[in-house]
Motif scaffolding. Structure first.
Motif, PDB file in Angstrom:
ATOM      1  N   LEU A 166       0.711   9.574  -0.320  1.00  0.00           N
ATOM      2  CA  LEU A 166       2.347  10.020  -0.248  1.00  0.00           C
ATOM      3  C   LEU A 166       2.016  11.885  -0.785  1.00  0.00           C
ATOM      4  O   LEU A 166       2.365  12.269  -0.553  1.00  0.00           O
ATOM      5  CB  LEU A 166       2.935   9.588  -1.066  1.00  0.00           C
ATOM      6  N   VAL A 185      10.665  11.444  -3.712  1.00  0.00           N
ATOM      7  CA  VAL A 185       8.969  11.788  -3.249  1.00  0.00           C
ATOM      8  C   VAL A 185       8.761  12.730  -4.335  1.00  0.00           C
ATOM      9  O   VAL A 185       7.775  12.298  -4.757  1.00  0.00           O
ATOM     10  CB  VAL A 185       8.569  12.735  -1.827  1.00  0.00           C
ATOM     11  N   TYR A 218      11.134   6.530   1.005  1.00  0.00           N
ATOM     12  CA  TYR A 218      12.363   7.072  -0.224  1.00  0.00           C
ATOM     13  C   TYR A 218      13.507   7.767   0.152  1.00  0.00           C
ATOM     14  O   TYR A 218      14.297   8.565  -0.762  1.00  0.00           O
ATOM     15  CB  TYR A 218      11.222   8.262  -1.029  1.00  0.00           C
ATOM     16  N   ASP A 244       6.213  11.074   2.814  1.00  0.00           N
ATOM     17  CA  ASP A 244       6.546   9.782   3.164  1.00  0.00           C
ATOM     18  C   ASP A 244       6.613   9.075   4.739  1.00  0.00           C
ATOM     19  O   ASP A 244       7.592   9.674   4.872  1.00  0.00           O
ATOM     20  CB  ASP A 244       7.673  10.096   2.803  1.00  0.00           C
TER      21      ASP A 244
END
Length: 500
Positions: free
Chosen positions: A33, A74, A43, A38
């Motif tokens: 991440l 995020v 998310y 993402d």
């Protein structure tokens, strides 16, 4: 017991580090991440749209606001990962502001737009929130820890008042999800609406109403990802609202049995006391029977049987509190159960028949049996008496037809693919990559940035165009993000270059 928990992931070494807290100290999902952002769109759920109770998009947020919310989610997720790994705010700042880390794009955008001081203040606020959340969590290192959390949740469910018909239905649905969680081995589990409706013995319409009005607002259940195809939705079990019962706008959540005169002081509080105590295991075992359908004994009978299973001898006043029912509902339900010989009373106390959980009426000679009692011979007989037999079978048959129709539609859409284009080089055929799957023909584009539906010729409300002419899906039903589409096209190009 902490109110939140998360399941631990196996550690895997990643040959990349930054500062004292290297990425190899984080879990693989956290490191990816930070480095890549993402990619799966996990998310982005809810960032660009909001779902109504009917499952359709009722409001679409501007792309800029949706992108900002996506970036904030995020950033908050990275902060939680760093806090769980024992990092500091300085290390979080270094990870987010590093130019090569895609996960910190939102923080760097704030710094570029509003200045470094504003970005650092934003990171401090995110870190404070993440630290507060992580401090109240518990890492589930083993299946035993997960079952401890689920056992604590079951105790909380059994001692929570579930008022009104909708509250009792919510208990059935929540108990169905707890069954799925116990099979999955943790609060995170997967279940479809049809599967849950069959397990709880309710319709899908009732299930959706309970989701939106009781379980989700009350903090009992969270949908992490909507189901698609053959995959069910991803759910996470919570421990309910710590600040008390979720507000409800319906009056039937509270009893109307108040004293006619305050001077009498008969009931200083609502009739349903805060002393609930039921056996949810018995409720989970019985709620799928047709006898407890809406036209049968109903959910109130489940609550009273579950309460009498925990404490065998209770008065009506006791059942008002332990079963979370009003006095009138308690009398009416006990009378129904007594007509089938499932309960009998000795003076003012009520107890279950020896085989009441199996659906057989009282057959003991020393028990007091009311005149006109028809001892039940199983739950199927009770369902036939109330003309509710076959409800579960018809529900499963309807769901089977709906699943088949949905799968047929998916297969039909899968067949609408363009024919592959090949070229011949040195006597062999080489596949030509198709255009990017998120590109839109110019004939379907409008100056306002919307997309024309080729069938109706009208703008589609759930589609938007980026400034480069490529499509951005903002409907919650879409399962692939913009980055995933771009990554898939880049992979196809690499294969094309290697072959051609």
């Amino acid at each position: 017991m902490p109110h939140h928990s998360h399941q631990a992931e196996p550690q895997r070494q990643i040959p990349h580090s930054f500062g004292r807290l290297g990425l190899h100290h984080l879990r693989p999902a956290a490191a990816e991440l930070v480095l890549l952002g993402d990619l799966t769109g996990r998310y982005a759920t809810g960032s660009y749209s909001r779902l109504g109770s009917d499952g359709y998009t009722v409001a679409v947020r501007p792309n800029r606001a949706g992108a900002a919310e996506h970036g904030h989610r995020v950033t908050a997720a990275i902060a939680c990962h760093v806090a769980r790994a024992g990092g500091t705010i300085d290390e979080l700042t270094q990870l987010l502001l590093h130019p090569d880390h895609e996960g910190g794009r939102h923080a760097r955008h704030i710094a570029l737009r509003s200045g470094q001081a504003r970005a650092l203040d934003y990171i401090r606020r995110v870190w404070a929130s993440a630290s507060a959340v992580v401090s109240g969590t518990r890492v589930l290192d083993s299946r035993h820890d997960a079952y401890e959390v689920l056992a604590a949740l079951r105790d909380r469910i059994e001692t929570t008042p579930w008022r009104g018909e909708r509250g009792r239905t919510a208990l059935r649905v929540l108990r169905a999800h707890l069954n799925f969680a116990e099979i999955a081995g943790g609060p995170l589990h997967h279940a479809s609406e049809r599967q849950t409706a069959e397990e709880a013995g309710v319709s899908r319409t009732t299930l959706r109403v309970v989701y939106e009005t009781v379980l989700k607002p009350g903090g009992w259940l969270r949908r992490l990802r909507a189901g698609h195809g053959r995959e069910g939705s991803s759910w996470y079990l919570g421990h309910g609202s710590t600040g008390g019962r979720a507000r409800a706008s319906l009056s039937r959540f509270w009893t109307t049995q108040y004293p006619p005169d305050l001077a009498l002081e008969e009931w200083a509080t609502p009739d349903t006391a805060m002393t609930a105590d039921v056996d949810s295991i018995v409720i989970a075992r019985l709620m799928g029977h047709d006898a407890f359908a809406h036209r049968g004994l109903g959910s109130s009978a489940l609550m009273i049987i579950g309460a009498l299973q925990v404490r065998p001898a209770q008065t009506v006043s006791d059942l008002v509190g332990t079963a979370s029912v009003s006095r009138a509902t308690a009398y009416r339900t006990l009378r129904r159960l007594a007509d089938h010989g499932l309960v009998h009373h000795d003076g003012e106390t009520w107890i279950l028949a020896p085989r009441a959980v199996e659906g057989f009426g009282n057959g003991s000679q020393d028990a007091v049996t009311e005149p006109g009692t028809r001892p039940a011979q199983g739950w199927d007989g009770i369902a036939q008496f109330y003309a509710a037999a076959g409800v579960a079978v018809r529900r499963r048959a309807l769901h089977a037809v709906e699943r088949a129709a949905y799968q047929k539609a998916l297969d039909r859409f899968a067949d609408h693919r363009s024919k592959a284009t090949v070229i011949v080089r040195d006597g062999r055929q080489v596949l030509v990559p198709a255009p990017r799957p998120d590109e839109i023909p110019s004939a379907w584009q409008t100056p306002g940035g919307s997309v024309l539906d080729p069938v109706t010729g009208r703008p589609a409300a759930d589609w938007r165009l980026a400034t480069d002419g490529r499509l951005i899906l903002i409907t919650p039903a879409d399962q692939r993000s913009y980055d995933e589409l771009a990554a898939a096209h880049a992979e196809a190009l690499r294969e094309w270059n290697s072959v051609a």
